[in-house]
Design a protein around this motif. Structure first.
Motif, PDB file in Angstrom:
ATOM      1  N   ILE A 147       0.856  -1.188   0.000  1.00 20.69           N
ATOM      2  CA  ILE A 147       0.000   0.000   0.000  1.00 20.69           C
ATOM      3  C   ILE A 147       0.891   1.238   0.000  1.00 20.69           C
ATOM      4  CG2 ILE A 147      -1.805   1.276   1.220  1.00 20.69           C
ATOM      5  CD1 ILE A 147      -2.683  -1.351   2.503  1.00 20.69           C
ATOM      6  N   GLY A 148       0.688   2.109  -0.964  1.00 20.48           N
ATOM      7  CA  GLY A 148       1.450   3.346  -1.062  1.00 20.48           C
ATOM      8  C   GLY A 148       2.691   3.263  -1.922  1.00 20.48           C
ATOM      9  N   TRP A 149       3.039   2.075  -2.400  1.00 25.39           N
ATOM     10  CA  TRP A 149       4.271   1.913  -3.175  1.00 25.39           C
ATOM     11  C   TRP A 149       4.148   2.552  -4.560  1.00 25.39           C
ATOM     12  CZ3 TRP A 149       8.364  -2.177  -2.334  1.00 25.39           C
ATOM     13  CH2 TRP A 149       8.460  -2.512  -0.977  1.00 25.39           C
ATOM     14  N   SER A 150       3.035   2.369  -5.236  1.00 20.95           N
ATOM     15  CA  SER A 150       2.874   2.937  -6.575  1.00 20.95           C
ATOM     16  C   SER A 150       2.918   4.455  -6.529  1.00 20.95           C
ATOM     17  CB  SER A 150       1.556   2.465  -7.195  1.00 20.95           C
ATOM     18  OG  SER A 150       1.346   3.056  -8.460  1.00 20.95           O
ATOM     19  N   ALA A 151       2.233   5.055  -5.559  1.00 18.38           N
ATOM     20  CA  ALA A 151       2.235   6.513  -5.441  1.00 18.38           C
ATOM     21  C   ALA A 151       3.637   7.034  -5.136  1.00 18.38           C
ATOM     22  CB  ALA A 151       1.261   6.954  -4.352  1.00 18.38           C
ATOM     23  N   ALA A 152       4.380   6.318  -4.321  1.00 23.07           N
ATOM     24  CA  ALA A 152       5.756   6.710  -4.040  1.00 23.07           C
ATOM     25  C   ALA A 152       6.600   6.640  -5.305  1.00 23.07           C
ATOM     26  CB  ALA A 152       6.349   5.822  -2.949  1.00 23.07           C
ATOM     27  N   GLY A 153       6.409   5.574  -6.079  1.00 22.92           N
ATOM     28  CA  GLY A 153       7.143   5.438  -7.340  1.00 22.92           C
ATOM     29  C   GLY A 153       6.817   6.565  -8.303  1.00 22.92           C
ATOM     30  N   LEU A 154       5.538   6.938  -8.382  1.00 21.76           N
ATOM     31  CA  LEU A 154       5.134   8.040  -9.255  1.00 21.76           C
ATOM     32  C   LEU A 154       5.794   9.349  -8.825  1.00 21.76           C
ATOM     33  CD1 LEU A 154       3.418   9.325 -11.463  1.00 21.76           C
ATOM     34  CD2 LEU A 154       1.513   9.420  -9.826  1.00 21.76           C
TER      35      LEU A 154
ATOM     36  N   VAL B 285      -1.243  -0.339   8.703  1.00 15.98           N
ATOM     37  CA  VAL B 285      -1.183   0.285   7.379  1.00 15.98           C
ATOM     38  C   VAL B 285      -0.069   1.331   7.306  1.00 15.98           C
ATOM     39  CG1 VAL B 285      -3.615  -0.133   6.847  1.00 15.98           C
ATOM     40  CG2 VAL B 285      -2.953   2.007   7.997  1.00 15.98           C
ATOM     41  N   ALA B 286       0.810   1.336   8.295  1.00 16.52           N
ATOM     42  CA  ALA B 286       1.886   2.327   8.342  1.00 16.52           C
ATOM     43  C   ALA B 286       2.783   2.205   7.114  1.00 16.52           C
ATOM     44  CB  ALA B 286       2.716   2.148   9.605  1.00 16.52           C
ATOM     45  N   PRO B 287       3.336   3.316   6.626  1.00 15.85           N
ATOM     46  CA  PRO B 287       4.214   3.265   5.453  1.00 15.85           C
ATOM     47  C   PRO B 287       5.387   2.315   5.658  1.00 15.85           C
ATOM     48  CG  PRO B 287       3.653   5.534   6.003  1.00 15.85           C
ATOM     49  CD  PRO B 287       3.147   4.694   7.132  1.00 15.85           C
ATOM     50  N   ALA B 288       5.680   1.520   4.642  1.00 18.10           N
ATOM     51  CA  ALA B 288       6.834   0.630   4.689  1.00 18.10           C
ATOM     52  C   ALA B 288       8.116   1.467   4.793  1.00 18.10           C
ATOM     53  CB  ALA B 288       6.873  -0.232   3.435  1.00 18.10           C
TER      54      ALA B 288
ATOM     55  N   GLU C 252      11.064  10.981   2.838  1.00 19.51           N
ATOM     56  CA  GLU C 252      12.056  11.864   3.459  1.00 19.51           C
ATOM     57  C   GLU C 252      12.906  12.544   2.388  1.00 19.51           C
ATOM     58  OE1 GLU C 252      15.632  11.705   6.849  1.00 19.51           O
ATOM     59  OE2 GLU C 252      14.542   9.882   6.270  1.00 19.51           O
ATOM     60  N   LEU C 253      13.280  11.795   1.351  1.00 25.28           N
ATOM     61  CA  LEU C 253      14.076  12.364   0.266  1.00 25.28           C
ATOM     62  C   LEU C 253      13.317  13.463  -0.467  1.00 25.28           C
ATOM     63  CD1 LEU C 253      16.569  12.264  -1.673  1.00 25.28           C
ATOM     64  CD2 LEU C 253      15.295  10.518  -2.975  1.00 25.28           C
TER      65      LEU C 253
END
Length: 322
Positions: free
Chosen positions: A173-180, A252-255, A263-264
């Motif tokens: 959960i949240g990985w695709s949005a982070a990748g985008l 559901v905390a961010p991986a 952070e980056l």
């Protein structure tokens, strides 16, 4: 106008014509059922029903040619459609592909899309059984997925969640949005190497085959996939079922990798988790223990809407087409 990477050379669709281009697709994604006016599928097993869904990918809106390889585009097209079949508790068995493409599109690029599709359908023992190819101003893919729903258990519709049940999830959960977000900041070639899994989660998401079937077989009641955003998609189940859903923040905390990317970029990783979407994580409700491959992330409660630890979520928006 769609600009294709320079290394996709050779003849274009406009140069070879429709029939030779279709031959290239069939060669890259072979099936004995593909090539006639329509595909004839094997008769479903007794006490089973057919399931069908369709979805589109539009260049510049759902993917970018400078971020994704054609193979990744084909893989993404299949996963976002097969996830909808799995979310009903069914097994994907076939796909149809319709493509609109500019005449200057290299045939090798279309062949790559078909190869990506063939890779993903093969993971399900499914096939690409037909489709259509036409000229267009932009690259557009439309996939129709067909599935089989076996047995007497009801399909996993959105309106069957009940208070007291668990909310369970299979997938990130949240990985695709982070990748985008990383792609938007750096472009594909300059994303720091450690974040490759996040970029791949956006460009070519994966879904372990058969998890929806397992969930239905073990007593899941309602299911959807995280395509529009965690809060938005669970909110649809809550609204359709007339219940509330309370998520546990620890579950559901961010991986760690998602948090590192945030952070980056100076972003809040919780926004990606709550509103990102396009992970195609399976989200279900069940009265029993989490099915194999699933984890518990919350409870169905009396009330309405989605909360986290009993509080309103900070982010509630999700993907909308208009």
């Amino acid at each position: 106008m769609t600009i294709f990477p320079a290394h996709y050379s050779g003849p274009t669709l406009g140069e070879v014509g429709e029939h030779r281009a279709i031959e290239a697709i069939i060669t890259a994604a072979p099936s004995s059922r593909n090539g006639d006016d329509a595909a004839v599928l094997n008769h479903a097993s007794p006490n089973s029903r057919a399931v069908a869904t369709t979805d589109m990918l539009i260049e510049g809106r759902h993917f970018r040619a400078d971020w994704s390889t054609p193979e990744e585009i084909g893989q993404k097209a299949i996963v976002q459609n097969f996830a909808d079949i799995e979310a009903m508790g069914a097994r994907p068995i076939a796909a149809l592909l319709a493509i609109a493409a500019p005449p200057h599109t290299p045939v090798s690029y279309i062949r790559g899309i078909a190869a990506g599709i063939n890779e993903r359908v093969g993971e399900y023992s499914a096939e690409l059984v037909g489709g259509d190819l036409t000229s267009g101003d932009h690259l557009v893919l439309s996939v129709t997925a067909i599935g089989s729903l076996g047995g007497s258990r009801p399909e996993l519709t959105l309106d069957r969640a009940r208070p007291g049940q668990r909310v369970v999830a299979h997938g990130s959960i949240g990985w695709s949005a982070a990748g985008l977000a990383l792609l938007e900041r750096f472009g594909r070639d300059a994303v720091p190497e450690q974040f490759t899994p996040l970029v791949e989660a956006h460009c070519a998401p994966r879904l372990n085959p058969g998890r929806g079937v397992i969930a239905r077989a073990t007593g899941a009641t309602a299911m959807t996939d995280n395509s529009d955003g965690l809060i938005a998609d669970l909110g649809t189940i809550a609204r359709r079922s007339g219940v509330g859903i309370d998520l546990h923040s620890a579950d559901v905390a961010p991986a760690p990798l998602v948090a590192e990317a945030a952070e980056l970029l100076g972003a809040d990783p919780w926004e990606w988790v709550m509103s990102g979407g396009e992970d195609h994580t399976l989200l279900a409700t069940t009265a029993g223990d989490p099915p194999s491959g699933f984890r518990s992330i919350g409870r169905v409660v009396r009330g309405d809407g989605v909360t986290i630890n009993g509080e309103d979520p900070k982010y509630t928006h999700g993907w909308v087409s208009f």
